[in-house]
Design an enzyme around this catalytic site. Structure first.
Site, PDB file in Angstrom:
ATOM      1  N   LYS A   1     -45.044  -7.069 -28.654  1.00 50.81           N
ATOM      2  CA  LYS A   1     -46.245  -6.478 -28.455  1.00 50.81           C
ATOM      3  C   LYS A   1     -46.649  -5.615 -29.498  1.00 50.81           C
ATOM      4  O   LYS A   1     -46.170  -4.635 -30.093  1.00 50.81           O
ATOM      5  CB  LYS A   1     -46.509  -5.556 -27.122  1.00 50.81           C
TER       6      LYS A   1
ATOM      7  N   LYS B   1     -48.042 -10.865 -27.386  1.00 53.34           N
ATOM      8  CA  LYS B   1     -49.388 -10.468 -27.203  1.00 53.34           C
ATOM      9  C   LYS B   1     -49.616  -9.346 -28.545  1.00 53.34           C
ATOM     10  O   LYS B   1     -48.800  -8.775 -29.221  1.00 53.34           O
ATOM     11  CB  LYS B   1     -49.262  -9.123 -26.113  1.00 53.34           C
TER      12      LYS B   1
HETATM   13  C1  PBG Z   1     -51.183  -0.790 -21.695  1.00 50.08           C
HETATM   14  C2  PBG Z   1     -51.684  -2.092 -21.990  1.00 50.08           C
HETATM   15  C3  PBG Z   1     -52.695  -2.479 -22.814  1.00 50.08           C
HETATM   16  C4  PBG Z   1     -53.003  -3.818 -22.546  1.00 50.08           C
HETATM   17  C5  PBG Z   1     -52.158  -4.241 -21.632  1.00 50.08           C
HETATM   18  N1  PBG Z   1     -51.395  -3.188 -21.100  1.00 50.08           N
HETATM   19  C6  PBG Z   1     -53.388  -1.662 -24.066  1.00 50.08           C
HETATM   20  C7  PBG Z   1     -52.577  -1.070 -24.881  1.00 50.08           C
HETATM   21  O1  PBG Z   1     -51.221  -1.146 -25.166  1.00 50.08           O
HETATM   22  O2  PBG Z   1     -53.456  -0.099 -25.692  1.00 50.08           O
HETATM   23  C8  PBG Z   1     -53.942  -4.613 -23.524  1.00 50.08           C
HETATM   24  C9  PBG Z   1     -54.702  -5.831 -22.894  1.00 50.08           C
HETATM   25  C10 PBG Z   1     -55.714  -6.180 -23.460  1.00 50.08           C
HETATM   26  O3  PBG Z   1     -56.388  -5.925 -24.171  1.00 50.08           O
HETATM   27  O4  PBG Z   1     -56.550  -6.953 -22.828  1.00 50.08           O
HETATM   28  N2  PBG Z   1     -49.736  -0.478 -22.100  1.00 50.08           N
END
Ligand code: PBG
Length: 324
Positions: free
Chosen positions: A196, A249
């Site tokens: 991520k 992601k």
């Molecule tokens: C939080 C989380 C995020 C997303 C999924 N879980 C945001 C972040 O890490 O700030 C993002 C999903 C998206 O942008 O569609 N842990």
């Protein structure tokens, strides 16, 4: 003109193209993310995600029934915690009567076949908007992992099929796996957000949950987008620690990573077609600069072609309608 081979033969018409298509989207490919809020009969359109809603639980259940009816078999749920429940410990995250836990039970009860995946990270519950506990301006790893274990167990207790840690703390997959095992939750899986990246494309999501970081950014825990080899390291470690599914992601600017991860692992790979990727398509379509339906199908097919076995996408419902 004599040619040894004519590649256009296999592109000659729609029928032949469909016969030789290497990648075909099906409803089984999709995970539909859902944003849940307190209250009743509430459907709030997220300003930066036109056509996508944050709903109260009653309307969420309607939506899940609709998703199930069109053939979607998994959802990934996120809740918007009330401001007064937010603190720096995340304690609301494992409240057995919290919105997440109530939502899991109610959805399971209404649509038992739907695979319920739950977001595991402290940001919606954090007064700082960070995915972990903050001390002296830093996001502390080990205490956060302890909190995430409690959070995961409480989701499993409520009936979640798969917990999905999205926080990027070190060692959390192993700790969560051990926590689930020791507490007898041997049927609860883990989908690890393994690679991520710290991305500007999460912006609209943070609007949806009111979870933007109150200070700094997430670069001390989420990955640097300059890196590729590190994605493999993170992913292999998560699998060793017990991940059933791994995730890359965002998706679109990271198709190379999806493919590399796919080639390196022997577990299903998911990709998250995130909020900013949704917003870009919506914005361009609204301006009349892109054909939205075509952009959806091309994007999702590309993510699958890159190697994603599963795709979390806000376009899940649209895509199923377009392919059926
Ligand atoms: C939080 C989380 C995020 C997303 C999924 N879980 C945001 C972040 O890490 O700030 C993002 C999903 C998206 O942008 O569609 N842990």
């Amino acid at each position: 003109m004599y040619l040894q081979r004519r590649n256009r033969i296999l592109r000659n018409n729609a029928s032949i193209r469909s016969l030789v298509a290497e990648t075909v989207l099906t409803p089984n490919d999709f995970i539909a993310p859902l944003f849940i809020d307190e209250g009743e009969n509430i459907s709030f359109e997220i300003p930066s995600m036109p056509g996508y809603y944050r709903r109260s639980l009653d309307l969420t259940i309607r939506e899940v029934e609709e998703l199930w009816d069109i053939g979607i078999k998994s959802i990934l749920i996120f809740v918007k915690a009330k401001d007064e429940t937010k603190d720096n410990t995340g304690v609301e995250a494992w409240n057995p009567d919290g919105l997440m836990q109530r939502s899991i039970k109610a959805i399971k009860n209404a649509v038992p076949g739907m695979v319920i995946m739950t977001d595991v990270a402290l940001d919606p519950y954090s007064s700082y908007g960070h995915d972990g506990i903050v001390k002296d301006g830093e996001i502390v790893n080990d205490e956060t992992v302890e909190a995430l274990v409690k959070m995961s167990i409480s989701h499993a207790q409520a009936g979640a099929d798969i917990v999905a840690p999205s926080d990027m703390m070190d060692g959390r997959i192993g700790a969560i796996h051990e926590g689930l095992e020791k507490n007898g939750f041997t049927k609860t899986g883990i989908m690890a957000y393994s690679a991520k990246y710290a991305s500007c494309f999460y912006g609209p999501f943070r609007d949806a949950l009111d979870s933007a970081p109150g200070f700094g950014d997430k670069k001390t825990y989420q990955m640097d987008y300059a890196n590729r080899i590190e994605a493999i390291k993170e992913t292999l470690m998560d699998i060793e620690e017990g991940a059933d599914i791994v995730m890359v992601k965002p998706a679109l600017a990271y198709l190379d990573i999806i493919r590399e991860v796919k080639n390196a692992v022997d577990v299903p790979v998911s990709a998250y077609n995130i909020s900013g990727e949704y917003a870009m398509v919506k914005a361009a379509a609204k301006m009349g600069w892109l054909n939205e339906d075509k952009a959806i199908l091309e994007t999702l097919t590309a993510i699958k072609r890159a190697g994603a076995d599963l795709i979390a996408t806000y376009f899940a419902k649209d895509a199923v309608k377009l392919i059926s």
